[in-house]
Design an enzyme around this catalytic site. Structure first.
Site, PDB file in Angstrom:
ATOM      1  N   CYS A   2      -2.548 -15.065 -17.244  1.00  0.00           N
ATOM      2  CA  CYS A   2      -2.421 -13.863 -18.055  1.00  0.00           C
ATOM      3  C   CYS A   2      -3.829 -13.351 -18.336  1.00  0.00           C
ATOM      4  O   CYS A   2      -4.817 -13.958 -17.947  1.00  0.00           O
ATOM      5  CB  CYS A   2      -1.749 -14.198 -19.384  1.00  0.00           C
ATOM      6  N   ARG A  27      -4.116  -9.954 -13.361  1.00  0.00           N
ATOM      7  CA  ARG A  27      -3.844 -11.342 -13.775  1.00  0.00           C
ATOM      8  C   ARG A  27      -2.389 -11.525 -14.201  1.00  0.00           C
ATOM      9  O   ARG A  27      -1.915 -12.639 -14.407  1.00  0.00           O
ATOM     10  CB  ARG A  27      -4.772 -11.740 -14.930  1.00  0.00           C
ATOM     11  N   TRP A  73       1.797 -12.880 -17.396  1.00  0.00           N
ATOM     12  CA  TRP A  73       2.466 -13.324 -16.181  1.00  0.00           C
ATOM     13  C   TRP A  73       3.325 -14.489 -16.638  1.00  0.00           C
ATOM     14  O   TRP A  73       2.815 -15.582 -16.875  1.00  0.00           O
ATOM     15  CB  TRP A  73       1.455 -13.750 -15.113  1.00  0.00           C
ATOM     16  N   ASN A  97      -3.940 -17.326 -22.790  1.00  0.00           N
ATOM     17  CA  ASN A  97      -3.830 -17.433 -21.328  1.00  0.00           C
ATOM     18  C   ASN A  97      -3.895 -18.908 -20.995  1.00  0.00           C
ATOM     19  O   ASN A  97      -4.836 -19.594 -21.359  1.00  0.00           O
ATOM     20  CB  ASN A  97      -4.973 -16.684 -20.634  1.00  0.00           C
ATOM     21  N   GLY A  98      -2.863 -19.402 -20.310  1.00  0.00           N
ATOM     22  CA  GLY A  98      -2.834 -20.811 -19.922  1.00  0.00           C
ATOM     23  C   GLY A  98      -1.432 -21.361 -20.116  1.00  0.00           C
ATOM     24  O   GLY A  98      -0.478 -20.611 -20.323  1.00  0.00           O
ATOM     25  N   GLU A 463       5.391 -15.081  11.422  1.00  0.00           N
ATOM     26  CA  GLU A 463       4.609 -14.671  10.244  1.00  0.00           C
ATOM     27  C   GLU A 463       3.204 -14.244  10.648  1.00  0.00           C
ATOM     28  O   GLU A 463       2.689 -13.228  10.185  1.00  0.00           O
ATOM     29  CB  GLU A 463       4.551 -15.797   9.217  1.00  0.00           C
ATOM     30  N   LYS A 467       1.612 -10.533   9.961  1.00  0.00           N
ATOM     31  CA  LYS A 467       0.342 -10.329   9.242  1.00  0.00           C
ATOM     32  C   LYS A 467      -0.585  -9.438  10.061  1.00  0.00           C
ATOM     33  O   LYS A 467      -1.212  -8.518   9.563  1.00  0.00           O
ATOM     34  CB  LYS A 467      -0.349 -11.672   8.968  1.00  0.00           C
ATOM     35  N   GLU A 470       0.886  -5.758  10.245  1.00  0.00           N
ATOM     36  CA  GLU A 470       0.912  -4.924   9.034  1.00  0.00           C
ATOM     37  C   GLU A 470      -0.493  -4.669   8.475  1.00  0.00           C
ATOM     38  O   GLU A 470      -0.697  -3.723   7.731  1.00  0.00           O
ATOM     39  CB  GLU A 470       1.826  -5.506   7.968  1.00  0.00           C
ATOM     40  N   HIS A 486      11.330 -15.412  30.407  1.00  0.00           N
ATOM     41  CA  HIS A 486      12.601 -14.709  30.710  1.00  0.00           C
ATOM     42  C   HIS A 486      12.438 -13.214  30.572  1.00  0.00           C
ATOM     43  O   HIS A 486      13.232 -12.548  29.918  1.00  0.00           O
ATOM     44  CB  HIS A 486      13.700 -15.237  29.775  1.00  0.00           C
ATOM     45  N   LYS A 583       4.487  -2.870  -1.685  1.00  0.00           N
ATOM     46  CA  LYS A 583       4.487  -4.299  -2.014  1.00  0.00           C
ATOM     47  C   LYS A 583       5.913  -4.808  -2.211  1.00  0.00           C
ATOM     48  O   LYS A 583       6.239  -5.916  -1.849  1.00  0.00           O
ATOM     49  CB  LYS A 583       3.674  -4.561  -3.287  1.00  0.00           C
TER      50      LYS A 583
END
Ligand code: AGP
Length: 588
Positions: A2, A27, A73, A97-98, A463, A467, A470, A486, A583
């Site tokens: 946070c 954060r 967060w 924060n923590g 993946e 990456k 995009e 093939h 996003k």
């Protein structure tokens, strides 16, 4: 993670605090709050969502010159207003924060003393303890000292006490905290982006140091409440560089958080080689459907191989945009797993709602706490990747892979495999410290790139290809290594880059022969493996740390993420916000 900020000075506090919070949103941004002193009492305002939601409730002209703010967060307690900071108990108002690891025990002890709680958070035990000890000590510094002696875990705190509106108090352990001074006042903050609009002079508080900050003065005390000197630093960079913590892009910053993200996610579910109660038992299910989009879908492909291999139950994987409309064969023995970093992807949410409507049990694997998918699924397991700002997912992908491997191990009752995760963060760090620029230089001018691999390595190829696509806009495609011949091998020309991946040693010979097929047609081969390599059939070789097969997907994706980043950088692409992408895809 946070963000906290506080201001006390001759200027109005609210503009400074809200501005600081905006530069701390990276954060965490699922809720925000502010506490400030006006008419000789503390006012508190909180809102869920981004800082802009809180801003609508604030009158910047308020005659207040002292306050603390927080952007959240969520880790304990969903992002509802009641759980947002600041938290107030009695005379004490706190932003944190923590994570307080022993909050449950402390909360229980306080409740037994008839102290009541309003929120589900770990944080609320802090003002409760402060208020309790203050009623005995009547000295704020001694009260803070006694309180932090009880806390286990990490904290950066901003504290207001009703008996002293001349000072903001701050203390940290395990979470960062700075003190900063501008011409008219002083700040506390999680880190420098929050204060750079006003000053670039700051003090880094050391572990367990307590700061007493007034509008004209800053005092720093050690844990024995002895006054200590402090060093003033000057931040040389821009606000943007500070937000990026010195990295050129969020994507690179987030990739470089992957060792910590792995550990945070692993430690949330496993302790001393055993599963904690945070990992439920899903053993009653006889078959699994995994539904997701994009990178999350590739997590599903990789996880399906591992679950089938370890648990001997069938796993069906489908993209959500198809699953939501097609005839699906599931029953009371089916568990539908929805994987989603944002927890808001429309197609994945629709697929979840379809399963729920059919009374099928659902499990959400998400990063954003209390997101729609998290809230609507029957079960939810969170990854601990923290806010992911770059559109291209990296650290959340790695955290999801980690979590699904753990889920497979739990399902298969193969807890002995947990020892294979020990020290993995060091191997991740080793890969993060390698330089992939020469590989990027060898492929960035190409318009087509191929990725080939077998089994789980094919999922990693998917993946890696996404990456690259995009972020650098190169047309890349992943193939099962045995499938290229093939038809699609006709696309291989002299110099066409082919990235081959092999982490399943018993498939090495097969994959190498597929690579030799393309090499003999002029391909430029980059080979990524943890196996020993004898003859030279490649142009570039990336050797992965040799870990147990079960954890190799966590490692093998890292070079691909960094290669994609370096290629996109060479091509001058908008790495954090690639064209046409969002996003979270909240539309069909
Ligand atoms: C991944 O880099 C892409 N940004 C995209 O494929 C993403 O994985 C997909 O949209 C799913 O998002 P979600 O995990 O938030 O559901």
């Amino acid at each position: 993670m946070c963000g906290i900020i506080g201001y006390i000075g001759k200027d109005k506090a609210l503009p400074r605090i809200l501005n600081g919070l905006k530069f701390l949103e990276y954060r965490g941004y699922d809720s925000a709050g502010i506490a400030y002193v006006v008419n000789n009492k503390v006012e508190i305002k909180k809102e869920i969502g981004r800082i802009s939601s809180l801003e609508k409730e604030i009158n910047y002209d308020t005659e207040t010159y002292m306050g603390i703010g927080h952007t959240r967060w969520a880790t304990h307690g969903e992002p509802f207003k009641i759980n947002s900071h600041p938290h107030q108990v009695g005379k004490f108002t706190v932003v944190h924060n923590g994570i307080i690891e022993n909050y449950a025990k402390l909360k229980n002890k306080l409740e037994n003393m008839n102290i009541t709680f309003k929120s589900d958070t770990d944080t609320e035990v802090i003002p409760a303890l402060l208020n309790y000890y203050y009623s005995k000590e009547k000295d704020i510094l001694k009260t803070i000292k006694k309180t932090i002696n009880d806390l286990e875990g990490s904290y950066a705190l901003g504290i207001i006490c009703d008996d002293d509106y001349e000072n903001i108090y701050a203390v940290r352990f395990g979470s960062p905290l700075i003190i900063a001074k501008d011409k008219n006042g002083n700040f506390i903050a999680s880190d420098v982006p929050a204060i750079l609009a006003y000053t670039n002079k700051y003090i880094l508080l050391n572990e367990l140091e307590i700061a007493k900050v007034s509008k004209n003065n800053i005092e720093v005390y050690n844990k024995d409440l002895e006054l200590v000197s402090y060093v003033e630093k000057i931040f040389e960079g821009s606000q943007e560089s500070a937000l990026l913590n010195g990295y050129d892009h969020y994507m690179l910053k987030e990739i470089n958080e992957e060792d910590k993200v792995f550990l945070d996610t692993f430690n949330y579910y496993v302790q001393n080689g055993k599963f904690k109660n945070t990992m439920p038992d899903f053993k009653k299910y006889k078959n699994i459907h995994i539904v997701a989009c994009g990178s999350a879908y590739y997590v599903g492909i990789i996880a399906s191989s591992i679950i089938e291999e370890l648990c001997n139950i069938p796993v069906y994987v489908e993209v959500a945009s198809e699953y939501r409309y097609k005839k699906v064969f599931y029953d009371k023995d089916t568990l539908v797993i929805i994987i989603s970093q944002s927890g808001e992807t429309a197609d994945s949410l629709a697929a979840l709602r379809k399963s729920c409507a059919d009374n099928i049990d659902t499990l959400a694997i998400v990063n954003v706490v209390a997101s729609s998918i998290a809230r609507e699924a029957k079960y939810v397991l969170y990854v601990k990747a923290g806010p992911e700002i770059a559109v291209a997912t990296t650290k959340a992908f790695l955290a999801q892979i980690t979590l699904l491997i753990l889920l497979a191990i739990k399902l298969a009752k193969k807890d002995a495999l947990l020892k294979e995760f020990i020290g993995l963060e060091k191997l991740i760090k080793k890969l993060l410290n390698q330089d992939y620029k020469d590989v990027a230089l060898s492929i960035y001018k190409n318009s087509n790139v191929f990725f080939i691999g077998r089994g789980i390595d094919y999922g990693i190829c998917l993946e890696g290809s996404l990456k690259l696509k995009e972020t650098s806009y190169i047309n890349s495609v992943a193939f099962q290594a045995g499938e290229l011949k093939h038809g699609s091998i006709s696309l291989i020309e002299v110099g066409t880059p082919v990235i081959g991946i092999c982490t399943k040693k018993d498939m090495s010979k097969k994959t190498i022969s597929n690579i030799k097929e393309v090499k003999s047609r002029g391909a430029y081969v980059i080979y990524i493996t943890n196996d020993t390599v004898v003859d030279k059939f490649y142009d570039k070789l990336i050797i992965l740390p040799d870990a147990h097969e079960i954890v190799m997907p966590i490692l093998s994706v890292i070079p691909l993420q960094l290669i994609a980043y370096e290629v996109a950088k060479l091509r001058g692409c908008d790495i954090d916000k690639p064209r046409n992408l969002a996003k979270s895809v909240t539309v069909e």
